[in-house]
Design a protein around this motif. Structure first.
Motif, mmCIF file in Angstrom:
data_model
loop_
_atom_site.group_PDB
_atom_site.id
_atom_site.type_symbol
_atom_site.label_atom_id
_atom_site.label_comp_id
_atom_site.label_asym_id
_atom_site.label_seq_id
_atom_site.Cartn_x
_atom_site.Cartn_y
_atom_site.Cartn_z
ATOM 1 N N GLU A 76 66.987 -45.863 -107.462
ATOM 2 C CA GLU A 76 66.697 -45.100 -106.242
ATOM 3 C C GLU A 76 67.852 -44.185 -105.865
ATOM 4 O O GLU A 76 67.646 -43.094 -105.322
ATOM 5 N N LYS A 77 69.071 -44.615 -106.153
ATOM 6 C CA LYS A 77 70.257 -43.845 -105.785
ATOM 7 C C LYS A 77 70.768 -42.959 -106.926
ATOM 8 O O LYS A 77 71.843 -42.370 -106.826
ATOM 9 N N GLY A 78 69.990 -42.868 -108.005
ATOM 10 C CA GLY A 78 70.403 -42.037 -109.121
ATOM 11 C C GLY A 78 71.593 -42.579 -109.869
ATOM 12 O O GLY A 78 72.370 -41.816 -110.454
ATOM 13 N N LYS A 79 71.739 -43.899 -109.894
ATOM 14 C CA LYS A 79 72.892 -44.524 -110.536
ATOM 15 C C LYS A 79 72.542 -45.227 -111.842
ATOM 16 O O LYS A 79 73.317 -46.038 -112.337
ATOM 17 N N VAL A 80 71.378 -44.925 -112.396
ATOM 18 C CA VAL A 80 71.050 -45.382 -113.741
ATOM 19 C C VAL A 80 71.247 -44.178 -114.650
ATOM 20 O O VAL A 80 70.411 -43.283 -114.721
ATOM 21 N N LEU A 81 72.370 -44.133 -115.331
ATOM 22 C CA LEU A 81 72.792 -42.952 -116.073
ATOM 23 C C LEU A 81 72.524 -43.127 -117.558
ATOM 24 O O LEU A 81 73.136 -43.952 -118.221
ATOM 25 N N GLY A 82 71.566 -42.354 -118.066
ATOM 26 C CA GLY A 82 71.239 -42.407 -119.481
ATOM 27 C C GLY A 82 70.084 -43.319 -119.835
ATOM 28 O O GLY A 82 69.727 -43.433 -121.004
ATOM 29 N N GLY A 83 69.468 -43.972 -118.823
ATOM 30 C CA GLY A 83 68.390 -44.905 -119.120
ATOM 31 C C GLY A 83 68.882 -46.046 -119.988
ATOM 32 O O GLY A 83 70.075 -46.307 -120.088
ATOM 33 N N TYR A 84 67.958 -46.768 -120.620
ATOM 34 C CA TYR A 84 68.354 -47.840 -121.540
ATOM 35 C C TYR A 84 67.182 -48.218 -122.427
ATOM 36 O O TYR A 84 66.019 -48.099 -122.057
ATOM 37 N N ALA A 85 67.521 -48.638 -123.612
ATOM 38 C CA ALA A 85 66.553 -49.133 -124.588
ATOM 39 C C ALA A 85 67.205 -50.289 -125.332
ATOM 40 O O ALA A 85 68.432 -50.419 -125.360
ATOM 41 N N ILE A 86 66.377 -51.131 -125.928
ATOM 42 C CA ILE A 86 66.887 -52.317 -126.607
ATOM 43 C C ILE A 86 67.908 -51.930 -127.669
ATOM 44 O O ILE A 86 67.673 -51.059 -128.501
ATOM 45 N N GLY A 87 69.072 -52.566 -127.614
ATOM 46 C CA GLY A 87 70.139 -52.308 -128.569
ATOM 47 C C GLY A 87 71.197 -51.338 -128.090
ATOM 48 O O GLY A 87 72.257 -51.220 -128.709
ATOM 49 N N ASP A 88 70.921 -50.647 -126.970
ATOM 50 C CA ASP A 88 71.908 -49.704 -126.444
ATOM 51 C C ASP A 88 73.135 -50.440 -125.925
ATOM 52 O O ASP A 88 73.045 -51.537 -125.359
ATOM 53 N N GLU A 89 74.276 -49.806 -126.093
ATOM 54 C CA GLU A 89 75.521 -50.351 -125.567
ATOM 55 C C GLU A 89 75.646 -49.933 -124.109
ATOM 56 O O GLU A 89 75.572 -48.739 -123.797
ATOM 57 N N MET A 90 75.826 -50.901 -123.215
ATOM 58 C CA MET A 90 75.753 -50.643 -121.785
ATOM 59 C C MET A 90 77.039 -51.034 -121.060
ATOM 60 O O MET A 90 77.795 -51.900 -121.517
ATOM 61 N N ALA A 91 77.239 -50.387 -119.910
ATOM 62 C CA ALA A 91 78.276 -50.791 -118.955
ATOM 63 C C ALA A 91 77.615 -50.816 -117.593
ATOM 64 O O ALA A 91 76.960 -49.841 -117.199
ATOM 65 N N ILE A 92 77.772 -51.917 -116.871
ATOM 66 C CA ILE A 92 77.143 -52.021 -115.553
ATOM 67 C C ILE A 92 78.120 -52.591 -114.535
ATOM 68 O O ILE A 92 79.024 -53.349 -114.883
ATOM 69 N N ILE A 93 77.914 -52.190 -113.292
ATOM 70 C CA ILE A 93 78.614 -52.802 -112.158
ATOM 71 C C ILE A 93 77.549 -53.432 -111.274
ATOM 72 O O ILE A 93 76.524 -52.802 -110.986
ATOM 73 N N VAL A 94 77.761 -54.677 -110.874
ATOM 74 C CA VAL A 94 76.740 -55.439 -110.169
ATOM 75 C C VAL A 94 77.246 -55.896 -108.799
ATOM 76 O O VAL A 94 78.433 -55.798 -108.498
ATOM 77 N N ASN A 95 76.314 -56.393 -107.992
ATOM 78 C CA ASN A 95 76.690 -56.932 -106.692
ATOM 79 C C ASN A 95 77.335 -58.307 -106.847
ATOM 80 O O ASN A 95 77.479 -58.816 -107.959
ATOM 81 N N SER A 96 77.704 -58.909 -105.735
ATOM 82 C CA SER A 96 78.521 -60.126 -105.774
ATOM 83 C C SER A 96 77.828 -61.315 -106.429
ATOM 84 O O SER A 96 78.491 -62.167 -107.028
ATOM 85 N N ASP A 97 76.483 -61.403 -106.330
ATOM 86 C CA ASP A 97 75.798 -62.548 -106.939
ATOM 87 C C ASP A 97 75.106 -62.186 -108.255
ATOM 88 O O ASP A 97 74.269 -62.934 -108.762
ATOM 89 N N THR A 98 75.459 -61.041 -108.809
ATOM 90 C CA THR A 98 74.997 -60.611 -110.135
ATOM 91 C C THR A 98 73.468 -60.599 -110.231
ATOM 92 O O THR A 98 72.881 -61.050 -111.222
#
Length: 226
Positions: A76-98
């Motif tokens: 919703e906030k435009g913070k999914v950059l590049g989409g994702y598909a199975i096998g893609d190498e990802m980096a994520i930042i999550v909230n406190s309870d993951t």
């Protein structure tokens, strides 16, 4: 004797006042917390797993754990950059309870050649080649030599040297504003906050060699793109 006791009492009072109430943080504490944050990477790294869906991202982390987070709020906030598909190498930042992703970056989507018109005269295209494993190279750059790259705290960092006779490394830090299969928009985090808009060179196609052995599955562009 009484005089010495009086002086001792005054010193004790001054020390108590200077220390402040128990549990109260001083300015040094806040500075230390700031430095600790800058040195501590809060992102989680891994590969997109089979449990992922339109608003759900499952990652097998570099440490071997499997976590599943919602990407609805980040999308919703435009913070999914590049989409994702199975096998893609990802980096994520999550909230406190993951449970919720705050920022999602598809590192695999960053791989490749990224160019823009030469800012000096527009006569040619210059840019950077981003390779899997943290390797970066310059593309027709006359002053900047790219050495390496990484995602750190959700930002893209390049280690560079400049061709000015001084072999000193610098770190350039950017916020990723947009990332698609053919667009990369970065904004510098320095006081100028300049924006750079890159695309892949015309006619460029990904190859296994370009991506250091990463093979893209069919449907890579749109399987889970947001």
């Amino acid at each position: 004797m009484k005089k010495n006791l009086f002086i001792t009492a005054i010193i004790a009072i001054v020390l108590c006042i200077s220390c402040g109430p128990k549990g109260t943080s001083n300015s040094n504490d806040s500075e230390e917390e700031k430095v600790d944050y800058l040195l501590r990477d809060t992102a989680i790294y891994g590969f997109c797993a089979e449990g992922s869906a339109m608003n759900t991202l499952q990652i097998i982390t570099d440490g071997g754990d499997t976590i599943t987070v919602s990407t609805a709020r980040a999308n919703e906030k435009g913070k999914v950059l590049g989409g994702y598909a199975i096998g893609d190498e990802m980096a994520i930042i999550v909230n406190s309870d993951t449970t919720q992703a705050i920022l999602v970056i598809n590192k695999s989507m960053l791989n490749g050649d990224w160019v823009m018109p030469n800012p000096m005269d527009g006569s040619n295209e210059t840019g950077v080649r981003i390779l899997r494993g943290g390797v970066a190279e310059s593309i027709d750059q006359s002053t900047i030599v790219y050495k390496s790259w990484r995602i750190f705290n959700g930002q893209l960092q390049f280690t560079i040297t400049r061709e000015d006779g001084i072999d000193a490394e610098e770190i350039l830090v950017y916020d990723i504003i947009k990332l698609t299969d053919n667009e990369l928009t970065l904004r510098s985090t320095d006081e100028d906050q300049e924006t750079y808009e890159y695309t892949h060179p015309a006619g460029e196609e990904y190859t296994e060699e370009d991506l250091n052995g990463v093979v893209l599955d069919e449907g890579y562009d749109d399987e889970f793109d947001m």
